[in-house]
Motif scaffolding. Structure first.
Motif, PDB file in Angstrom:
ATOM      1  N   CYS A  49       5.973 -11.259  -9.912  1.00  0.00           N
ATOM      2  CA  CYS A  49       4.971 -10.405  -8.975  1.00  0.00           C
ATOM      3  C   CYS A  49       5.526  -9.197  -8.920  1.00  0.00           C
ATOM      4  N   LYS A  50       4.783  -8.289  -8.626  1.00  0.00           N
ATOM      5  CA  LYS A  50       4.987  -6.694  -8.415  1.00  0.00           C
ATOM      6  C   LYS A  50       4.120  -6.124  -7.102  1.00  0.00           C
ATOM      7  N   ASN A  51       4.924  -5.045  -6.891  1.00  0.00           N
ATOM      8  CA  ASN A  51       4.278  -4.390  -5.501  1.00  0.00           C
ATOM      9  C   ASN A  51       4.118  -5.225  -4.362  1.00  0.00           C
ATOM     10  N   ILE A  52       5.268  -5.646  -3.539  1.00  0.00           N
ATOM     11  CA  ILE A  52       5.338  -6.585  -2.564  1.00  0.00           C
ATOM     12  C   ILE A  52       5.728  -5.894  -1.404  1.00  0.00           C
ATOM     13  N   ILE A  53       5.132  -6.318  -0.276  1.00  0.00           N
ATOM     14  CA  ILE A  53       5.592  -5.779   1.036  1.00  0.00           C
ATOM     15  C   ILE A  53       5.900  -6.809   1.925  1.00  0.00           C
ATOM     16  N   ILE A  54       7.042  -7.294   2.279  1.00  0.00           N
ATOM     17  CA  ILE A  54       7.265  -8.300   3.353  1.00  0.00           C
ATOM     18  C   ILE A  54       7.905  -7.604   4.638  1.00  0.00           C
TER      19      ILE A  54
ATOM     20  N   CYS B  92      10.915 -10.025 -10.009  1.00  0.00           N
ATOM     21  CA  CYS B  92       9.928  -9.034  -9.551  1.00  0.00           C
ATOM     22  C   CYS B  92      10.024  -7.514  -9.566  1.00  0.00           C
ATOM     23  N   GLU B  93       9.157  -6.739  -9.236  1.00  0.00           N
ATOM     24  CA  GLU B  93       9.348  -5.312  -9.479  1.00  0.00           C
ATOM     25  C   GLU B  93       8.524  -4.565  -8.180  1.00  0.00           C
ATOM     26  N   ASN B  94       9.199  -3.687  -7.858  1.00  0.00           N
ATOM     27  CA  ASN B  94       8.793  -3.088  -6.675  1.00  0.00           C
ATOM     28  C   ASN B  94       8.393  -3.592  -5.439  1.00  0.00           C
TER      29      ASN B  94
ATOM     30  N   ILE C 103      14.015  -2.966  -6.040  1.00  0.00           N
ATOM     31  CA  ILE C 103      13.994  -3.840  -4.695  1.00  0.00           C
ATOM     32  C   ILE C 103      14.701  -3.015  -3.575  1.00  0.00           C
ATOM     33  N   TYR C 104      14.038  -3.282  -2.472  1.00  0.00           N
ATOM     34  CA  TYR C 104      14.579  -2.351  -1.095  1.00  0.00           C
ATOM     35  C   TYR C 104      14.529  -3.888  -0.321  1.00  0.00           C
TER      36      TYR C 104
ATOM     37  N   TYR D 214      19.332 -14.965 -15.641  1.00  0.00           N
ATOM     38  CA  TYR D 214      18.936 -14.832 -17.153  1.00  0.00           C
ATOM     39  C   TYR D 214      18.757 -13.527 -17.652  1.00  0.00           C
ATOM     40  N   GLY D 215      17.788 -12.954 -16.770  1.00  0.00           N
ATOM     41  CA  GLY D 215      17.290 -11.664 -17.076  1.00  0.00           C
ATOM     42  C   GLY D 215      17.978 -10.287 -16.558  1.00  0.00           C
ATOM     43  N   SER D 216      17.305  -9.556 -15.681  1.00  0.00           N
ATOM     44  CA  SER D 216      18.329  -8.453 -15.197  1.00  0.00           C
ATOM     45  C   SER D 216      17.900  -8.071 -13.513  1.00  0.00           C
ATOM     46  N   PHE D 217      18.850  -7.403 -13.295  1.00  0.00           N
ATOM     47  CA  PHE D 217      18.584  -6.931 -11.743  1.00  0.00           C
ATOM     48  C   PHE D 217      19.091  -5.580 -11.713  1.00  0.00           C
ATOM     49  N   LYS D 218      18.249  -4.561 -11.327  1.00  0.00           N
ATOM     50  CA  LYS D 218      18.297  -3.407 -11.429  1.00  0.00           C
ATOM     51  C   LYS D 218      17.925  -2.417 -10.556  1.00  0.00           C
ATOM     52  N   ASN D 219      18.586  -1.396  -9.957  1.00  0.00           N
ATOM     53  CA  ASN D 219      17.950  -0.427  -8.872  1.00  0.00           C
ATOM     54  C   ASN D 219      17.559  -1.348  -7.590  1.00  0.00           C
TER      55      ASN D 219
END
Length: 509
Positions: free
Chosen positions: A189-194, A215-217, A246-247, A267-272
């Protein structure tokens, strides 16, 4: 990390536009809030009507609405008034798979969706899981993956919320509780606000609080999470799933596993990723765990302002090789302004659903930063760290002498946990297979005596230690084995190095 305020504004505006559209009251579609009537069809009719009208608010007014699986669709907001409860059915037949997903609330390939309001979504997860368990044991519904060691079913429990390949998600103020499995999972998913979410999920096994899987953003803020498994967890369960931008901030977490965790699926990546202003308490495992064991690329991670009390471990950074063609990497990690108090014994003893015990007798564990031979963790900064350890280590309980540092097991393909290396030879920090580590203003405190040194460094390059505070009545608190290019800022610090392990030349000033 740079926050993409354009995306935040876009989501906010979309949410406002949804809220301003037509209201679809589930009661007008036949829903009854008596806690007994099954309202699955009525609620789905309201959602479908809102979707066909190109958007709208599906209203849950005060009452208890029993339901099975519902599917949230594009441009629809589920809005819960205070006093509204969406109650999960305890009949497993009420949770069929949708696009391969089994959950209470499902969304797949949807855009501009929201779950908001001061109401409650209660999955009745323990009752549902026990019903599934009974069906297995009576032979009515056999689970081929049944876990006989833990006495729990794996298949059929599902999640409370599962959103897959969705764009523009808003979840605010809602309370989620009693999931049969992971409480909520956002996959691809992308562009998530919780924001201002409360999670109370201690009903059964695998009750992660919030999971982001590729997920992104995403922004997770002002949340209160009480989970029987990992609190807030970033995952990459299969190759190709990437977490980026991710914040996570201003959250309070209690967990019978880890508070904030990267992995275990990696398996993938975790960046920023930025994690800040987190309060942790009564948590069994690590306050912060950053793990790449399936080939994941982890870089540009900033962690700051973490306060943890009654928590089993402060920091775990682990690069291993459990799965995947090759090991991944971890680099450019900053951990600052952290204060942790570690007890002697289990900090989550008052949980009714506790994570698995450590299966061997052990002394208290230090924080660990550990790669594997040939794959070194790179560029780690630890600054303004204070950890209060319980001490009370006993040679009679377990003794790992410094002359046998090579015997600390590598456990290259092991499940990543702060307990994974067995008995460790230090009480504060254990650092192995690392290239580039700065430790500045580190204070380690002992409540009781511990026979081990505070620090052990093994196969470490480019080490800087400045303003290190360890108990003043102890010498030889820093052990070096195969340490190349070190910079220690004071003579008093040099005097705390274990002589027999000091097989390098100190730099001249």
């Amino acid at each position: 990390m740079k926050i993409n305020f354009k995306i935040v504004l876009l989501i906010f505006c979309i949410s406002l536009s949804v809220s301003a559209q037509k209201v679809f009251d589930i009661k007008k579609y036949g829903a009854v809030g008596d806690g007994k009537t099954l309202n699955t069809k009525a609620i789905q009719k309201a959602i479908d009507a809102a979707n066909k009208s190109k958007g709208g608010k599906v209203l849950f007014s005060k009452g208890t609405f029993l339901s099975g699986s519902i599917v949230l669709k594009s441009d629809v907001e589920l809005f819960f008034e205070e006093g509204a409860i969406l109650l999960g059915s305890t009949n497993p037949e009420d949770y069929p798979k949708y696009d391969g997903i089994r959950a209470f609330i499902i969304a797949s390939d949807s855009k501009n969706i929201a779950v908001n309001g001061k109401g409650i979504i209660d999955g009745q997860g323990r009752e549902l899981a026990l019903a599934i368990d009974s069906l297995h044991h009576t032979g009515v519904r056999i689970d081929p993956k049944y876990n006989y060691r833990r006495m729990r079913p794996e298949d059929g429990r599902g999640k409370l919320i599962s959103f897959v390949k969705c764009d523009s998600i808003t979840m605010t103020q809602i309370t989620l509780k009693n999931s049969p499995g992971w409480t909520q999972c956002f996959r691809e998913c992308k562009n998530i606000i919780i924001d201002f979410m409360k999670v109370e999920s201690r009903a059964y096994w695998n009750n992660d609080g919030i999971d982001l899987d590729g997920c992104e953003n995403a922004r997770i803020t002002n949340c209160n999470v009480n989970a029987a498994d990992d609190g807030i967890c970033l995952k990459s369960e299969v190759p190709g799933l990437h977490n980026n931008n991710i914040y996570i901030g201003n959250c309070t977490i209690r967990s019978s596993a880890n508070a904030v965790k990267f992995g275990t699926g990696s398996y993938g990546s975790f960046k920023n990723v930025t994690i800040e202003n987190i309060k942790v308490f009564d948590t069994f495992r690590s306050a912060v765990a950053i793990e790449s064991v399936d080939g994941a690329e982890i870089e540009n991670i900033k962690v700051s302002d973490i306060t943890a009390v009654n928590t089993g471990n402060a920091i775990l950074i682990r690069l291993g090789h459990r799965n995947g063609e090759k090991a991944g990497y971890i680099k450019n990690v900053s951990v600052k302004n952290v204060k942790v108090q570690i007890p002697f014994g289990r900090p989550d003893i008052d949980y009714d659903m506790r994570g698995p015990e450590v299966d061997y007798f052990h002394n208290p564990f230090p924080s660990s930063i550990a790669g594997i031979p040939g794959h070194l963790i790179e560029n780690v900064t630890l600054e303004n760290i204070e950890i209060i350890y319980p001490g009370k280590a006993s040679k009679g309980m377990a003794y790992h002498p410094l002359s046998r540092l090579k015997d600390v097991k590598e456990n290259i393909n092991g499940y990543p946990e702060f307990t994974m290396f067995g008995e460790l030879p230090s009480w504060g920090f254990y650092v192995r297979h690392v290239h580039g580590i700065q430790m500045k203003n580190i204070k380690l405190v002992l409540d009781k005596e511990d026979f081990r040194p505070a620090f052990v460094f093994d196969d470490v390059k480019d080490l800087t230690m400045k303003t290190i505070d360890v108990p003043s009545d102890k010498i030889n608190q820093i052990v070096f084995k195969d340490v190349l290019s070190s910079n220690l800022d004071s003579e008093s610090l040099k005097r705390k190095i274990e002589p027999e392990q000091n097989k390098f030349e100190l730099p001249s000033k």
